[in-house]
Design a protein around this motif. Structure first.
Motif, mmCIF file in Angstrom:
data_model
loop_
_atom_site.group_PDB
_atom_site.id
_atom_site.type_symbol
_atom_site.label_atom_id
_atom_site.label_comp_id
_atom_site.label_asym_id
_atom_site.label_seq_id
_atom_site.Cartn_x
_atom_site.Cartn_y
_atom_site.Cartn_z
ATOM 1 N N ILE A 18 0.830 -1.075 0.070
ATOM 2 C CA ILE A 18 -0.027 -0.074 0.071
ATOM 3 C C ILE A 18 0.895 1.314 0.089
ATOM 4 N N ALA A 19 2.032 1.163 0.794
ATOM 5 C CA ALA A 19 2.828 2.538 0.920
ATOM 6 C C ALA A 19 3.558 2.664 -0.227
ATOM 7 N N TYR A 20 3.971 1.879 -1.153
ATOM 8 C CA TYR A 20 4.667 1.772 -2.180
ATOM 9 C C TYR A 20 3.657 2.147 -3.415
ATOM 10 N N TYR A 21 2.449 1.588 -3.352
ATOM 11 C CA TYR A 21 1.606 2.204 -4.241
ATOM 12 C C TYR A 21 1.147 3.682 -4.206
ATOM 13 N N LEU A 22 1.095 4.132 -2.819
ATOM 14 C CA LEU A 22 0.891 5.631 -2.545
ATOM 15 C C LEU A 22 1.885 6.339 -2.948
ATOM 16 N N ILE A 23 3.386 6.016 -2.610
ATOM 17 C CA ILE A 23 4.423 6.655 -3.102
ATOM 18 C C ILE A 23 4.704 6.783 -4.372
ATOM 19 N N GLU A 31 7.794 11.155 -0.079
ATOM 20 C CA GLU A 31 9.515 10.622 -0.315
ATOM 21 C C GLU A 31 9.687 9.382 -0.746
ATOM 22 N N PHE A 32 10.958 9.315 -1.245
ATOM 23 C CA PHE A 32 11.109 7.666 -1.829
ATOM 24 C C PHE A 32 11.217 6.557 -1.048
#
Length: 337
Positions: A18-23, A31-32
């Motif tokens: 989920i965090a990767y999708y949002l980033i 941030e990366f």
């Protein structure tokens, strides 16, 4: 151990995805995906996984799926979504609170929060559906296992009843009676043999049946009573007074016969001490009452027959039998419709 490993793995995997999708979808705002971000997001995901696990167990106790499916689904989704959103927002705020205030965070990341809420709701719904499917499968398999156990127990109980009925002692006494009658009254001896054959035929046929009608059981009892009456003559009497309305009710096979046999086994009979048995219906129960005479020598009572009958009633009717031991011994059998 496996449970904790699964919770940690799923918490890490889903939260990081989920965090990767949002980033990736809001690279200009977020941030990366660094190592520190991975650790922070992963820890939050594990915490959420454990919260979901304990909340699910709590809700299962008060809102069971099998009785309140719709309510359980709705409450589960709302509670899970609210708690995970709250914990995730706290974690997000804690991560950025050094640089920004609460209002600034809310304003700057509004679009991120909306996307996160949508993705989280989809994940929670998917979790609820998968959990319901697994829960249903678990309940179904448990139900099948329990049914097999009950069937096996019922077979064991009926086998015990059958062994008691086919006991060598009873057969020996019956053959002795036939031997005596053969020289005194051939017609009576022939009738005795027919009644004995009917009794054993019924016993073998009823082996695979869990319940039979009361009328069938009484037909069998009449054959058995004839054998006992022939053997003990005027020292034994039985009065059957059951209304016609209950004759189609159900009863475990050999129940009445075992109770009569117990009465015969545990009471001496002579001209002065006649054994009297009464079958009647009272308070929605079939009652088997016998008079109490002097106990025969070398006869021990382990109440195996009563335990067998009670176990079968508990298994089939969810109700046990009751006994009264006073001037007379009475066994009360619940009526099974």
């Amino acid at each position: 151990m496996k449970k904790h490993l699964l919770l940690i793995s799923l918490g890490l995997l889903i939260s990081c995805l989920i965090a990767y999708y949002l980033i990736e979808s809001d690279a200009d705002q977020l941030e990366f995906f660094t190592l520190s971000t991975f650790i922070y997001v992963g820890t939050t995901g594990v915490i959420n996984a454990y919260v979901l696990y304990f909340v699910t167990k709590f809700l299962d106790r008060f809102f069971p799926w099998h009785t309140q499916t719709g309510t359980r689904l709705l409450i589960g989704v709302l509670v899970d979504f609210s708690l995970v959103s709250f914990i995730s927002f706290l974690a997000f705020y804690g991560y950025h609170s050094v640089e920004l205030s609460l209002d600034e965070i809310t304003e700057a990341y509004q679009q991120v929060f909306i996307k996160f809420a949508i993705v989280l709701l989809m994940v929670i719904l998917l979790y609820a559906v998968i959990y319901f499917a697994l829960y249903s499968y678990y309940m179904y398999t448990n139900l099948q296992i329990e049914k097999v156990k009950q069937d096996r127990k019922q077979i064991d109980l009926q086998l015990t009843a059958l062994k008691n009925q086919l006991s060598p002692h009873f057969l020996f006494n019956s053959l002795n009676t036939i031997s005596s009658l053969a020289y005194q009254n051939t017609d009576k001896a022939a009738l005795f043999i027919r009644k004995l054959a009917v009794m054993y035929q019924y016993t073998i046929k009823s082996y695979h049946k869990t319940l039979i009608s009361l009328a069938e059981e009484l037909d069998f009892v009449n054959s058995y009573v004839y054998l006992i009456s022939t053997r003990f003559e005027d020292k034994f009497s039985i009065n059957i007074n059951l209304p016609k309305e209950i004759l189609q009710s159900r009863i475990p096979p050999l129940t009445l016969q075992m109770l009569i046999e117990n009465a015969v086994k545990h009471n001496s009979m002579n001209v002065n001490q006649k054994l009297e048995i009464n079958l009647y219906f009272q308070n929605n129960k079939i009652c088997v009452q016998n008079s109490i005479t002097q106990k025969p020598l070398q006869v021990s009572s382990f109440q195996i027959g009563l335990k067998n009958i009670n176990a079968r009633y508990l298994l089939l009717a969810k109700k046990g039998i009751s006994t009264t031991n006073g001037a007379n011994f009475i066994v009360k059998l619940p009526l099974i419709q």
